[in-house]
Write a protein that holds these residues in place. Structure first.
Motif, PDB file in Angstrom:
ATOM      1  N   SER A 283     -32.162   6.828   6.571  1.00  0.00           N
ATOM      2  CA  SER A 283     -32.366   7.697   5.412  1.00  0.00           C
ATOM      3  C   SER A 283     -32.335   6.862   4.139  1.00  0.00           C
TER       4      SER A 283
ATOM      5  N   GLU B 102     -35.647  17.599  -0.223  1.00  0.00           N
ATOM      6  CA  GLU B 102     -36.712  18.525   0.159  1.00  0.00           C
ATOM      7  C   GLU B 102     -38.072  18.104  -0.390  1.00  0.00           C
TER       8      GLU B 102
ATOM      9  N   TRP C  42     -38.847  15.238   2.260  1.00  0.00           N
ATOM     10  CA  TRP C  42     -38.847  15.587   3.684  1.00  0.00           C
ATOM     11  C   TRP C  42     -39.259  17.031   3.967  1.00  0.00           C
TER      12      TRP C  42
ATOM     13  N   ARG D 122     -38.648  21.281   3.804  1.00  0.00           N
ATOM     14  CA  ARG D 122     -37.520  22.160   4.106  1.00  0.00           C
ATOM     15  C   ARG D 122     -36.875  21.752   5.432  1.00  0.00           C
ATOM     16  N   PRO D 123     -35.549  21.859   5.515  1.00  0.00           N
ATOM     17  CA  PRO D 123     -34.876  21.521   6.775  1.00  0.00           C
ATOM     18  C   PRO D 123     -35.153  22.565   7.850  1.00  0.00           C
ATOM     19  N   GLU D 124     -34.943  22.162   9.104  1.00  0.00           N
ATOM     20  CA  GLU D 124     -35.114  23.110  10.210  1.00  0.00           C
ATOM     21  C   GLU D 124     -34.132  24.269  10.097  1.00  0.00           C
TER      22      GLU D 124
ATOM     23  N   THR E  77     -30.212  25.486   7.801  1.00  0.00           N
ATOM     24  CA  THR E  77     -29.119  25.185   6.876  1.00  0.00           C
ATOM     25  C   THR E  77     -27.949  26.104   7.189  1.00  0.00           C
TER      26      THR E  77
ATOM     27  N   SER F 185     -30.080  20.568   8.321  1.00  0.00           N
ATOM     28  CA  SER F 185     -30.386  19.780   9.519  1.00  0.00           C
ATOM     29  C   SER F 185     -31.864  19.405   9.564  1.00  0.00           C
ATOM     30  N   TYR F 186     -32.119  18.103   9.560  1.00  0.00           N
ATOM     31  CA  TYR F 186     -33.464  17.567   9.776  1.00  0.00           C
ATOM     32  C   TYR F 186     -33.469  16.965  11.183  1.00  0.00           C
ATOM     33  N   THR F 187     -33.602  17.849  12.147  1.00  0.00           N
ATOM     34  CA  THR F 187     -33.449  17.459  13.546  1.00  0.00           C
ATOM     35  C   THR F 187     -34.454  16.394  13.962  1.00  0.00           C
TER      36      THR F 187
ATOM     37  N   ARG G 176     -35.661  14.070  12.318  1.00  0.00           N
ATOM     38  CA  ARG G 176     -35.304  12.768  11.747  1.00  0.00           C
ATOM     39  C   ARG G 176     -33.925  12.301  12.202  1.00  0.00           C
TER      40      ARG G 176
END
Length: 220
Positions: free
Chosen positions: A84, A97, A100, A102-104, A106, A118-120, A122
């Motif tokens: 990261s 954001e 990357w 929006r996260p999968e 929160t 969570s950015y699964t 990555r």
């Protein structure tokens, strides 16, 4: 007759000696070496050669692990993890954001004092407070699986903090003046006494302080 026999005997003995001498010289000239000749060495066995290669491989693995742990610690002093570009304290969740998306998912975690994005894909989880400041970055990168519990202790020494949570053993170390790093392992068992790392968490404790509600935040 006696004289003739004696004469023949005198001739045969020197002749036989000469033949033996010539034969010995011929063998030496042809490079023939007696099996019992001093200085002859047996070739190394396959077992000793394999053992040497295995020893070299084990040393190489240990050296690679040491280098990886050192790299993880160096990044932690900057508030970062291995996969990261974002740094705790300096980053807000909007910055993440923008790069990357929006996260999968929160989740708000009260005991951790913040939201966790969570950015699964990555292998990264980003923790941020009510002011959107990032205070916790967790990496689950596959490269980190090369790190073992004994490896961390061997390179970094005794941890400043240890704890157990949800079947996990956590080793905590300070990383400079502002950050702390937590190495999180599956709990040791009789079958797995030296588990591989699950993830690392680079943590900015001041990011959990809430002065308005007089919440001192988390130390670890």
């Amino acid at each position: 007759m006696v004289k003739i026999f004696a004469l023949k005997r005198c001739i045969l003995i020197p002749a036989l000696a000469f033949v033996l001498l010539v034969s010995g010289c011929s063998d030496a000239d042809n490079g023939k070496i007696s099996p019992n000749q001093d200085g002859a060495k047996a070739p190394p066995s396959a077992e000793s050669d394999n053992g040497s290669r295995q020893g070299d491989s084990a040393v190489q693995v240990i050296d690679q692990q040491k280098a990886l742990i050192s790299r993880v610690m160096e990044l932690a002093r900057q508030g970062k993890v291995v996969n990261s570009q974002f740094a705790a304290e300096e980053t807000v969740i909007d910055d993440v954001e923008k790069e990357w998306g929006r996260p999968e998912k929160t989740d708000y975690v009260p005991e951790a004092k913040g939201n966790f994005a969570s950015y699964t894909g990555r292998g990264v989880v980003i923790g941020y407070n009510k002011g959107s400041q990032v205070f916790d970055i967790r990496s689950y990168d596959s490269e980190l699986k090369k790190i073992t519990l004994s490896g961390v202790r061997g390179v970094l020494g005794s941890p400043a903090h240890t704890s157990s949570y949800n079947n996990q053993d956590i080793l905590g170390y300070t990383a400079g003046d502002k950050f702390k790093i937590r190495f999180v392992f599956p709990r040791s068992t009789t079958d797995t006494t030296d588990p591989a790392l699950d993830h690392v968490s680079v943590f900015y404790p001041r990011g959990t302080v809430n002065s308005m509600s007089e919440d001192p935040g988390l130390e670890w």
